[in-house]
Design an enzyme around this catalytic site. Structure first.
Site, PDB file in Angstrom:
ATOM      1  N   MET A   5      -5.708   4.414  10.127  1.00  0.00           N
ATOM      2  CA  MET A   5      -5.026   3.172   9.775  1.00  0.00           C
ATOM      3  C   MET A   5      -4.516   2.467  11.033  1.00  0.00           C
ATOM      4  SD  MET A   5      -4.577   5.760   7.525  1.00  0.00           S
ATOM      5  CE  MET A   5      -2.923   6.389   7.609  1.00  0.00           C
TER       6      MET A   5
ATOM      7  N   ARG B 215      -0.001  -5.278  -4.696  1.00  0.00           N
ATOM      8  CA  ARG B 215       0.085  -6.251  -3.608  1.00  0.00           C
ATOM      9  C   ARG B 215       0.209  -7.661  -4.181  1.00  0.00           C
ATOM     10  NH1 ARG B 215      -1.207  -4.172   1.357  1.00  0.00           N
ATOM     11  NH2 ARG B 215      -2.378  -2.216   1.428  1.00  0.00           N
ATOM     12  N   GLY B 216       1.005  -8.480  -3.472  1.00  0.00           N
ATOM     13  CA  GLY B 216       1.085  -9.898  -3.820  1.00  0.00           C
ATOM     14  C   GLY B 216       1.639 -10.141  -5.206  1.00  0.00           C
TER      15      GLY B 216
ATOM     16  N   GLY C 206       0.812  -1.210   0.000  1.00  0.00           N
ATOM     17  CA  GLY C 206       0.000   0.000   0.000  1.00  0.00           C
ATOM     18  C   GLY C 206       0.844   1.257   0.000  1.00  0.00           C
TER      19      GLY C 206
ATOM     20  N   ILE D 241       3.074   2.193   7.237  1.00  0.00           N
ATOM     21  CA  ILE D 241       2.480   3.409   7.777  1.00  0.00           C
ATOM     22  C   ILE D 241       1.912   3.135   9.168  1.00  0.00           C
ATOM     23  CG2 ILE D 241       0.140   3.099   6.873  1.00  0.00           C
ATOM     24  CD1 ILE D 241       0.211   6.097   6.103  1.00  0.00           C
ATOM     25  N   ASP D 242       1.578   1.859   9.445  1.00  0.00           N
ATOM     26  CA  ASP D 242       1.074   1.475  10.762  1.00  0.00           C
ATOM     27  C   ASP D 242       2.172   1.384  11.807  1.00  0.00           C
ATOM     28  OD1 ASP D 242      -1.317   1.238   9.452  1.00  0.00           O
ATOM     29  OD2 ASP D 242      -1.420  -0.954   9.552  1.00  0.00           O
TER      30      ASP D 242
ATOM     31  N   GLY E 238       4.828  -8.121   3.871  1.00  0.00           N
ATOM     32  CA  GLY E 238       4.737  -8.953   2.672  1.00  0.00           C
ATOM     33  C   GLY E 238       5.885  -8.716   1.711  1.00  0.00           C
TER      34      GLY E 238
ATOM     35  N   ARG F 189      -4.010  -1.904  11.180  1.00  0.00           N
ATOM     36  CA  ARG F 189      -4.622  -3.229  11.056  1.00  0.00           C
ATOM     37  C   ARG F 189      -4.399  -4.069  12.313  1.00  0.00           C
ATOM     38  NH1 ARG F 189      -6.083  -4.881   6.110  1.00  0.00           N
ATOM     39  NH2 ARG F 189      -5.873  -7.020   6.820  1.00  0.00           N
TER      40      ARG F 189
END
Length: 416
Positions: free
Chosen positions: A272, A173-174, A107, A228-229, A200, A274
């Site tokens: 944000m 992503r991925g 992200g 960012i988290d 990831g 998670r």
């Protein structure tokens, strides 16, 4: 700091081009320099911040720190020290013949462009020739998607890049086909790969390094941790976090104005976070306007004497309004839409705690006027503030220093 370093055995040592001026009179670090992962020696487990607990082993047990226990869950041993980052007086890649590649994954986060620009400038400082720095487009898929060939990065085309949000390379992503990626690294003659990504992205970098070693492909793989988290283990601060906390003041202050301007007003802001509530907590503390902060690490209940609804009612009775800041990963166990499904990066798909909370508050508290704000995309797309801008440059420079020192399978980041 440089973590979990190993060297590429096929490389030959040579003097750094910075020896002539003693690294601009800043000197060099040694491979034997170490930084302790634990800066505090606690007197006992009862000392504030010690956060120890018992781990049962057969009929006995031993005490371990939260960091050690966290790493044990993913089967990674915790060393007492990590290697110090910085320029070495001996390097193991010849700058004149070096080809480097840079990829951004996951992200968006403030600072991606800063890191890309910092990597390019420091590579050219070492003497990497123009045309030999490749930017891989749209994450790992850019290695094998013919629609998105790599672009050449130069000091000129990254000029002023730090003033822009997002990433000039694009991201995704991925989708990491590790064998195909290593095949392209070998085909393109890439000597250094810099992966700017989160958990990831760094897991992908580790897999790429292992595959390079298995195939005998000589390439230094270096990670620059992005979250960012601010939730990457061992790294004290990830780039973009400070900017996010600062920008989060705007929606929180707006929620305060909205809530205080109406009868029984409640402002809810989702930020944000998670698996960790660093942004929500830091933004709440710094804003000074938040009455309730909900984070993933601390469970909460909605109903009952000690529930959130009762507390909000007491706050409204006292001051006429309330402001709630909630991290996106908070309260997931209470959401009817919560599931075990994952996205392309392997992250659990979260239910929308913000919308759910808005509905529950409106349904259970009479006559409240709820204003809900979700500024996620506005925050993550902005340029960095001055603190993060400097930090991104330091991370980029140390990533290049680590690669030229012959290390591979490493991550750079702030520790202590």
């Amino acid at each position: 700091m440089v973590l979990t370093a190993c060297t590429v055995p096929q490389l030959k040592p040579q003097p750094s081009p910075f020896v002539a001026h003693n690294n601009w009179d800043g000197g060099f670090v040694s491979d034997d320099d170490r930084v302790s992962l634990q800066s505090m020696k606690f007197a006992s487990a009862k000392s504030a911040g010690a956060s120890t607990h018992m781990i049962a082993i057969g009929s006995t047990g031993h005490r371990t720190s939260w960091m050690q226990s966290s790493l044990e869950q993913i089967n990674v041993p915790l060393p007492a020290f990590t290697m110090r980052a910085g320029a070495r007086d001996t390097i193991f890649h010849n700058p004149a013949s070096t080809t480097a590649a840079i990829v951004t994954c996951g992200g968006l986060c403030p600072g991606l462009n800063d890191v890309v620009a910092g990597l390019v400038r420091k590579l050219e400082d070492y003497g990497v020739k123009e045309g030999n720095i490749l930017g891989v487009r749209y994450g790992y898929r850019g290695f094998y998607d013919p629609e998105f060939p790599p672009i050449v990065l130069t000091r000129e085309n990254v000029e002023g890049l730090h003033l822009q949000g997002g990433t000039m390379l694009g991201t995704s992503r991925g989708g990491a086909d590790i064998k195909e990626i290593v095949k392209k690294l070998d085909m393109w003659g890439v000597d250094m790969l810099f992966v700017v990504g989160g958990n990831g992205g760094n897991a992908g970098a580790a897999a790429i390094q292992a595959e390079c070693q298995e195939r005998g492909v000589v390439c230094s793989v270096v990670g620059v941790p992005k979250s960012i988290d601010n939730d990457i283990l061992l790294i004290d601060r990830c780039f973009g976090f400070e900017t996010a906390v600062e920008e989060a003041q705007r929606p929180l202050l707006a929620a305060k104005v909205e809530a205080s301007s109406t009868f029984r007003g409640i402002g809810i802001v989702k930020l944000m976070g998670r698996e960790s509530g660093f942004i929500a907590l830091h933004a709440s503390l710094s804003s000074g306007v938040v009455d309730v902060c909900l984070i993933p690490e601390v469970p909460f209940s909605l109903h009952g004497e000690k529930g959130l609804l009762a507390y909000l009612e007491s706050v409204i009775a006292r001051q006429g309004h309330a402001v709630v800041c909630v991290a996106e990963g908070a309260g997931q166990d209470m959401l009817p839409t919560s599931s075990d499904k994952t996205d392309a990066s392997g992250n659990r798909i979260l239910g929308d705690i913000g919308q759910w909370l808005k509905k529950e508050v409106k349904d259970n508290l009479p006559d409240v006027d709820v204003k809900y704000i979700d500024p996620t995309y506005m925050i993550r797309a902005i340029p960095t503030n001055s603190g993060d801008r400097i930090y991104c440059k330091i991370l980029a420079h140390n990533a290049v220093h680590g690669a030229f020192a012959g290390f591979t399978g490493i991550t750079v980041g702030l520790v202590n």
